[in-house]
Design an enzyme around this catalytic site. Structure first.
Site, PDB file in Angstrom:
ATOM      1  CE1 TYR A 139      37.577 138.378  61.733  1.00 39.49           C
ATOM      2  CE2 TYR A 139      35.861 137.435  62.924  1.00 39.49           C
ATOM      3  CZ  TYR A 139      36.346 137.847  62.057  1.00 39.49           C
ATOM      4  OH  TYR A 139      34.827 138.041  61.122  1.00 39.49           O
ATOM      5  CE  LYS A 167      37.840 134.886  58.963  1.00 37.71           C
ATOM      6  NZ  LYS A 167      37.448 136.278  59.076  1.00 37.71           N
TER       7      LYS A 167
END
Length: 306
Positions: A139, A167
């Site tokens: 992330y 992400k």
């Protein structure tokens, strides 16, 4: 060669419906997931930033994961469990739990608060990967306080077999485009910034995960579908429309999550407040939110027939 591009399409970064003591409003979570799923979401990213995972108790996070997996049974609906925590022991416990209950993948911000060198960050992700055995998405957010570079990602993927990508919650699409070209394109890159989903798709993202998707799933599904169909002008029109809502949500100091939860509460989904002492909307701010939603014709133009 194994395929790393496992996460595609549009997925909601799900809010966590919890009360003051961390009790999960299970019915509301299921209803909210059902509404988003029917609106075109093909999965959920749980207990991330929007889901307030880092400030929820681990047992609460486990319960949310179990509810999400149960909801997704028999559906084309991927569950990605954000297991990041300030201590590795908790993160590994959550990673194992995610695998045990049937999540499709895990994700985590890099280790935070203390300063970690590149090897320390790599070791952190390797431990989570080994604990779960599931595909792992980094992330990558500026909030983590770590500059994540294409070279770093390349080295990490060489060392961690089940690290599939990241992400990318960062408006730096030039860097994202370089990341997407790693491994001959065999890397999973998911767009994070809701307000520039179309930009991310244009620069090679495989899909999008976002928090404001909770409030307008149909619009983000339309952006993705129009992009895939090559209808860029229509995709741009819908992105600009979604951004009117995002502008309103961001107009409240302290970030947009308080306004997202307030909007969902008004729609009948019992979401509670942000975890204390995060921001709560005052009465005046609630009045401004209601007026703002009316001004953009939210109920008529953003909810569709869901």
């Amino acid at each position: 060669m194994k395929n790393n591009v496992l996460v595609t399409g549009i997925k909601t970064a799900l809010v966590s419906c919890v009360d003051e003591q961390g009790k999960v409003y299970e019915d509301s979570m299921r209803k909210l997931m059902d509404w988003n799923f029917k609106g075109g979401m093909n999965g959920f990213y749980i207990c991330g930033g929007t889901g307030e995972g880092p400030v929820l108790q681990k047992e609460t996070r486990k319960e949310i994961a179990e509810i999400a997996v149960d909801f997704a049974k028999g559906k084309d609906c991927m569950i990605i469990d954000h297991v990041g925590a300030i201590d590795l022991t908790t993160a590994k416990e959550l990673a194992r739990h995610a695998a045990d209950v049937g999540c499709d993948a895990i994700s985590s911000v890099p280790p935070f608060f203390f300063r970690y060198d590149e090897q320390g960050i790599c070791d952190y992700y390797r431990e989570l990967a080994d604990a779960s055995g599931l595909p792992v998405l980094m992330y990558a957010s500026p909030l983590a306080g770590i500059a994540i570079t294409p070279e770093m990602i390349d080295r990490f993927m060489d060392q961690i077999p089940n690290l599939i990508g990241l992400k990318w919650t960062n408006p730096d699409y030039y860097t994202m485009s370089h990341i997407k070209q790693l491994k001959g394109g065999n890397i999973n890159v998911i767009n994070g910034p809701d307000e520039t989903l179309l930009c991310g798709l244009t620069m090679g993202a495989d899909g999008g995960i976002g928090g404001t998707y909770n409030c307008m799933p149909l619009l983000f599904r339309q952006i993705f579908d129009y992009f895939k169909a090559g209808e860029l002008e229509k995709a741009r029109e819908v992105q600009f429309k979604a951004n009117k809502m995002i502008d309103l949500l961001l107009s409240f100091n302290g970030g947009c999550l308080a306004a997202v939860k307030a909007t969902l509460n008004m729609l009948g989904y019992e979401c509670g407040y942000q975890v204390y002492p995060q921001k709560r909307l005052s009465d005046d701010e609630m009045d401004r939110l209601k007026k703002g939603l009316k001004a953009i014709n939210y109920e008529e133009e953003y909810l569709g027939t869901l």
